[in-house]
Scaffold this motif. Structure first.
Motif, PDB file in Angstrom:
ATOM      1  N   TYR A  32       0.930  -1.230   0.143  1.00  0.00           N
ATOM      2  CA  TYR A  32       0.061  -0.071   0.061  1.00  0.00           C
ATOM      3  C   TYR A  32       0.849   1.386  -0.151  1.00  0.00           C
ATOM      4  N   VAL A  89      -9.751  -3.810   6.121  1.00  0.00           N
ATOM      5  CA  VAL A  89      -8.475  -3.188   6.700  1.00  0.00           C
ATOM      6  C   VAL A  89      -7.680  -4.059   7.756  1.00  0.00           C
ATOM      7  N   ASP A  97      -6.773   7.753   6.148  1.00  0.00           N
ATOM      8  CA  ASP A  97      -5.983   6.888   5.438  1.00  0.00           C
ATOM      9  C   ASP A  97      -4.524   7.564   5.177  1.00  0.00           C
ATOM     10  N   GLY A 117      -8.565   3.545   7.278  1.00  0.00           N
ATOM     11  CA  GLY A 117      -8.422   2.883   6.161  1.00  0.00           C
ATOM     12  C   GLY A 117      -9.613   2.737   5.001  1.00  0.00           C
TER      13      GLY A 117
END
Length: 376
Positions: free
Chosen positions: A166, A280, A233, A210
């Motif tokens: 990510y 998440v 996030d 998230g």
């Protein structure tokens, strides 16, 4: 090579369609072992998966939705690819059952393809499968290495030194957009059931931890006009949520606030009466999940709720194709840990974090569950 009677060279419509096993005129086949049948499909699945994604790219399913019963030549004109290449591809996709070739040589979407693959909206499987092909599946060739090492060794295919996919995707905005488009599309597949849950009816201010590009918050706000949301996030992802699409879907961008930050090192924004972790927590270890749930507990008022929505492997951990794929992806590429945990694990971690009245709602699509806890 002479032309096949009734059609040009390379046109499979020139040959009669084979009768399916068990149909009139075909020899009766003995009953097959379903596990053996699954094995034979499984060992060919990587090639067939890519054939289906190619058919999506060439808009074969879309064309057949608009023009059912198209001939081979019509499909060749629509796709603009060489006849032999199209012949090979159509054969491959027909073997999956997603395309049908009738006795007159015309092609049709199977009902499942018409439902799942022909549409091209925000929740299209075109977006989902493109993301899986470009990001997920190349990593699986490193599975033996990654699982033996106990870490996500396939991550080294992406630039950067961050420990998760990510964060590394921030170095490649184009691929990051593909990833989040795929994630958003699959989220939408399971989102209607979540949005319709009456558990959210009393929520006034949701903290969407998230929350990615804001897809989940946007749908919840559209369903519940009295709700507002803070999407929390990492900065590169929160930036995606700033697009006009979120404001339009939410019925007013002023009801969504973006709060960039790190889930572990930055404090959660205060003021919410509910915290949502949607797709998440499966990324993390048991210790990290307990830490995040404890942070959620600390910012909630008495009576505030925490929601965990995502994949739940079966209690005996023997069933769930989507859960299995996710768990492997997380450990080989995304984070090097985590899995699609059974619901009982989330319930235990919630209690450790201080929540009471813990329960899980099941029966959601794609092996999902909603685990809920209330702060005393």
């Amino acid at each position: 090579m002479p032309a096949q009677p009734g059609g040009p060279v390379g046109d499979p419509a020139a040959a009669p369609a084979a009768a399916p096993p068990g149909s009139p005129g075909s020899p009766a086949a003995p009953a097959a072992d379903p596990v053996a049948e699954r094995f034979h499909f499984l060992v060919n699945a990587p090639a067939l998966f890519n054939a289906v994604v190619t058919a999506l790219e060439w808009d074969v399913f879309g064309h057949l939705s608009a023009h059912p019963g198209a001939s081979f030549e019509e499909l060749r004109a629509a796709t603009g690819v060489p006849a032999h290449s199209l012949r090979v591809l159509l054969h491959a996709v027909c073997t999956t059952g997603l395309l049908e070739r009738h006795a007159d040589g015309t092609y049709h979407n199977a009902p499942a393809a018409a439902e799942l693959l022909a549409p091209d909206g925000p929740d299209s499987w075109r977006h989902i499968l493109t993301g899986w092909r470009e990001i997920y599946y190349p990593a699986f060739s490193r599975m033996s290495e990654a699982l033996a090492a106990g870490t996500n060794t396939a991550l080294d295919a992406h630039p950067g030194d961050e420990p998760t996919l990510y964060r590394r995707l921030a170095h490649d905005p184009e691929l990051e957009a593909v990833f989040h488009r795929s994630m958003s599309a699959f989220t939408l597949k399971s989102l209607d059931a979540l949005v319709e849950s009456e558990e959210f009816a009393t929520v006034r201010h949701l903290l969407d931890v998230g929350g990615g590009d804001g897809t989940t918050s946007a749908r919840l706000l559209a369903r519940y006009p009295g709700m507002r949301s803070t999407v929390f996030d990492i900065p590169s992802v929160a930036h995606l949520a700033a697009g006009a699409r979120v404001g339009a879907e939410a019925g007013g961008g002023d009801r969504i606030r973006l709060h960039p930050g790190d889930l572990f090192t930055d404090p959660f924004p205060a003021g919410a009466d509910a915290v949502l972790f949607s797709h998440v927590l499966e990324i993390f270890s048991a210790e990290q999940i307990t830490e995040l749930l404890t942070k959620a507990h600390s910012v909630l008022p008495p009576g505030g709720k925490v929601f965990v929505y995502g994949y739940n492997v079966s209690d005996d951990e023997t069933r769930g194709w989507y859960s299995a794929r996710l768990s492997l992806y997380l450990n080989v590429l995304a984070s090097g840990q985590g899995m699609a945990y059974p619901a009982r694990d989330y319930e235990d971690w919630m209690r450790r974090a201080g929540f009471g009245d813990v329960r899980t709602l099941t029966g959601y699509p794609y092996e999902h569950g909603l685990t809920i806890g209330t702060k005393p």
